[in-house]
Design a protein around this motif. Structure first.
Motif, PDB file in Angstrom:
ATOM      1  N   GLN A 188       0.816  -1.213   0.000  1.00  0.00           N
ATOM      2  CA  GLN A 188       0.000   0.000   0.000  1.00  0.00           C
ATOM      3  C   GLN A 188       0.853   1.267   0.000  1.00  0.00           C
ATOM      4  OE1 GLN A 188      -3.433   0.255   2.564  1.00  0.00           O
ATOM      5  NE2 GLN A 188      -3.716  -1.956   2.517  1.00  0.00           N
ATOM      6  N   ALA A 189       1.947   1.267   0.724  1.00  0.00           N
ATOM      7  CA  ALA A 189       2.763   2.482   0.845  1.00  0.00           C
ATOM      8  C   ALA A 189       3.447   2.862  -0.465  1.00  0.00           C
ATOM      9  CB  ALA A 189       3.793   2.303   1.955  1.00  0.00           C
ATOM     10  N   SER A 190       3.957   1.869  -1.183  1.00  0.00           N
ATOM     11  CA  SER A 190       4.761   2.172  -2.376  1.00  0.00           C
ATOM     12  C   SER A 190       4.076   1.830  -3.693  1.00  0.00           C
ATOM     13  CB  SER A 190       6.086   1.416  -2.312  1.00  0.00           C
ATOM     14  OG  SER A 190       5.846   0.017  -2.443  1.00  0.00           O
ATOM     15  N   GLY A 191       3.061   0.984  -3.647  1.00  0.00           N
ATOM     16  CA  GLY A 191       2.426   0.528  -4.872  1.00  0.00           C
ATOM     17  C   GLY A 191       3.188  -0.572  -5.581  1.00  0.00           C
ATOM     18  N   GLU A 192       4.279  -1.039  -4.974  1.00  0.00           N
ATOM     19  CA  GLU A 192       5.078  -2.099  -5.588  1.00  0.00           C
ATOM     20  C   GLU A 192       4.378  -3.453  -5.444  1.00  0.00           C
ATOM     21  OE1 GLU A 192       9.212  -2.274  -4.508  1.00  0.00           O
ATOM     22  OE2 GLU A 192       9.273  -0.093  -4.225  1.00  0.00           O
ATOM     23  N   VAL A 193       4.500  -4.255  -6.478  1.00  0.00           N
ATOM     24  CA  VAL A 193       3.936  -5.598  -6.458  1.00  0.00           C
ATOM     25  C   VAL A 193       4.818  -6.493  -5.619  1.00  0.00           C
ATOM     26  CG1 VAL A 193       3.322  -7.590  -7.864  1.00  0.00           C
ATOM     27  CG2 VAL A 193       2.850  -5.282  -8.714  1.00  0.00           C
ATOM     28  N   ASP A 194       4.220  -7.126  -4.611  1.00  0.00           N
ATOM     29  CA  ASP A 194       4.960  -8.018  -3.727  1.00  0.00           C
ATOM     30  C   ASP A 194       4.748  -9.482  -4.080  1.00  0.00           C
ATOM     31  OD1 ASP A 194       4.964  -9.635  -0.885  1.00  0.00           O
ATOM     32  OD2 ASP A 194       6.513  -8.078  -0.975  1.00  0.00           O
ATOM     33  N   SER A 195       3.550  -9.810  -4.570  1.00  0.00           N
ATOM     34  CA  SER A 195       3.211 -11.192  -4.879  1.00  0.00           C
ATOM     35  C   SER A 195       2.226 -11.192  -6.044  1.00  0.00           C
ATOM     36  CB  SER A 195       2.585 -11.864  -3.658  1.00  0.00           C
ATOM     37  OG  SER A 195       2.275 -13.206  -3.909  1.00  0.00           O
ATOM     38  N   VAL A 196       2.276 -12.247  -6.844  1.00  0.00           N
ATOM     39  CA  VAL A 196       1.353 -12.384  -7.968  1.00  0.00           C
ATOM     40  C   VAL A 196       0.811 -13.809  -8.003  1.00  0.00           C
ATOM     41  CG1 VAL A 196       2.474 -10.604  -9.357  1.00  0.00           C
ATOM     42  CG2 VAL A 196       3.189 -12.969  -9.601  1.00  0.00           C
ATOM     43  N   GLY A 197      -0.306 -13.953  -8.635  1.00  0.00           N
ATOM     44  CA  GLY A 197      -0.876 -15.274  -8.783  1.00  0.00           C
ATOM     45  C   GLY A 197      -2.019 -15.243  -9.765  1.00  0.00           C
ATOM     46  N   PHE A 198      -2.719 -16.353  -9.859  1.00  0.00           N
ATOM     47  CA  PHE A 198      -3.918 -16.382 -10.687  1.00  0.00           C
ATOM     48  C   PHE A 198      -4.917 -17.355 -10.105  1.00  0.00           C
ATOM     49  CE2 PHE A 198      -1.784 -19.943 -12.750  1.00  0.00           C
ATOM     50  CZ  PHE A 198      -2.813 -20.779 -13.137  1.00  0.00           C
ATOM     51  N   ASP A 199      -6.158 -17.118 -10.463  1.00  0.00           N
ATOM     52  CA  ASP A 199      -7.242 -17.999 -10.063  1.00  0.00           C
ATOM     53  C   ASP A 199      -7.868 -18.593 -11.311  1.00  0.00           C
ATOM     54  OD1 ASP A 199      -8.713 -17.530  -6.978  1.00  0.00           O
ATOM     55  OD2 ASP A 199      -6.889 -16.473  -7.504  1.00  0.00           O
ATOM     56  N   PHE A 200      -8.191 -19.870 -11.212  1.00  0.00           N
ATOM     57  CA  PHE A 200      -8.954 -20.569 -12.236  1.00  0.00           C
ATOM     58  C   PHE A 200     -10.261 -20.963 -11.569  1.00  0.00           C
ATOM     59  CE2 PHE A 200     -10.481 -24.404 -14.324  1.00  0.00           C
ATOM     60  CZ  PHE A 200     -10.553 -23.947 -15.633  1.00  0.00           C
ATOM     61  N   ILE A 201     -11.363 -20.469 -12.101  1.00  0.00           N
ATOM     62  CA  ILE A 201     -12.668 -20.596 -11.458  1.00  0.00           C
ATOM     63  C   ILE A 201     -13.633 -21.333 -12.381  1.00  0.00           C
ATOM     64  CG2 ILE A 201     -14.676 -19.239 -10.721  1.00  0.00           C
ATOM     65  CD1 ILE A 201     -12.633 -17.147  -9.682  1.00  0.00           C
ATOM     66  N   VAL A 202     -14.380 -22.257 -11.788  1.00  0.00           N
ATOM     67  CA  VAL A 202     -15.454 -22.959 -12.488  1.00  0.00           C
ATOM     68  C   VAL A 202     -16.765 -22.438 -11.921  1.00  0.00           C
ATOM     69  CG1 VAL A 202     -16.503 -25.198 -13.005  1.00  0.00           C
ATOM     70  CG2 VAL A 202     -14.000 -25.008 -12.794  1.00  0.00           C
ATOM     71  N   LEU A 203     -17.651 -22.025 -12.816  1.00  0.00           N
ATOM     72  CA  LEU A 203     -18.947 -21.482 -12.424  1.00  0.00           C
ATOM     73  C   LEU A 203     -20.042 -22.523 -12.586  1.00  0.00           C
ATOM     74  CD1 LEU A 203     -18.621 -18.099 -14.353  1.00  0.00           C
ATOM     75  CD2 LEU A 203     -18.173 -18.494 -11.922  1.00  0.00           C
TER      76      LEU A 203
END
Length: 121
Positions: free
Chosen positions: A91-106
């Motif tokens: 929040q303070a710097s706007g830097e990305v700390d972690s990334v990922g993705f979700d695969f969702i079945v509806l």
């Protein structure tokens, strides 16, 4: 579902929601009552367990005002599935700390039946 990026933003908003009542309302609007959520280290089922899972993540990462989650506008899908990337941003710097993705079945009503979360780093 017309706008998959909007769906991803609504999904991510649940993880950032400070109000417990609004968080639970959003969970019930996005997830089927018998929905499953899978990560590499855990598995939860149903609204009650999802509420605990999401609240725990909120309390650990977002509430201390260290991080915020955001959807990457790359959602796509077909045949009742959606996939999208997300970022955990300082929040303070706007830097990305972690990334990922979700695969969702509806399910047929457009609610999340299963959510498979992958954390890339």
């Amino acid at each position: 579902m017309n706008d998959l990026n909007d769906f991803a933003r609504r999904y991510i908003a649940v993880w950032n929601e400070p109000d417990a009542d609004l968080r639970l309302k959003a969970i019930t609007e996005l997830f089927a009552p018998d929905a499953a959520h899978y990560t590499p280290s855990q598995e939860v089922h149903g609204h009650a367990e999802l509420e605990v899972r999401i609240t725990t993540a909120y309390e650990k990462w977002v509430r201390p005002e260290v991080y915020v989650f955001r959807a990457v506008p790359n959602a796509n899908g077909h045949h009742n599935t959606v996939r999208f990337n997300w970022e955990m941003v300082t929040q303070a710097s706007g830097e990305v700390d972690s990334v990922g993705f979700d695969f969702i079945v509806l399910n047929e009503e457009g609610l999340i039946k299963s959510d498979h979360q992958f954390i890339d780093g």
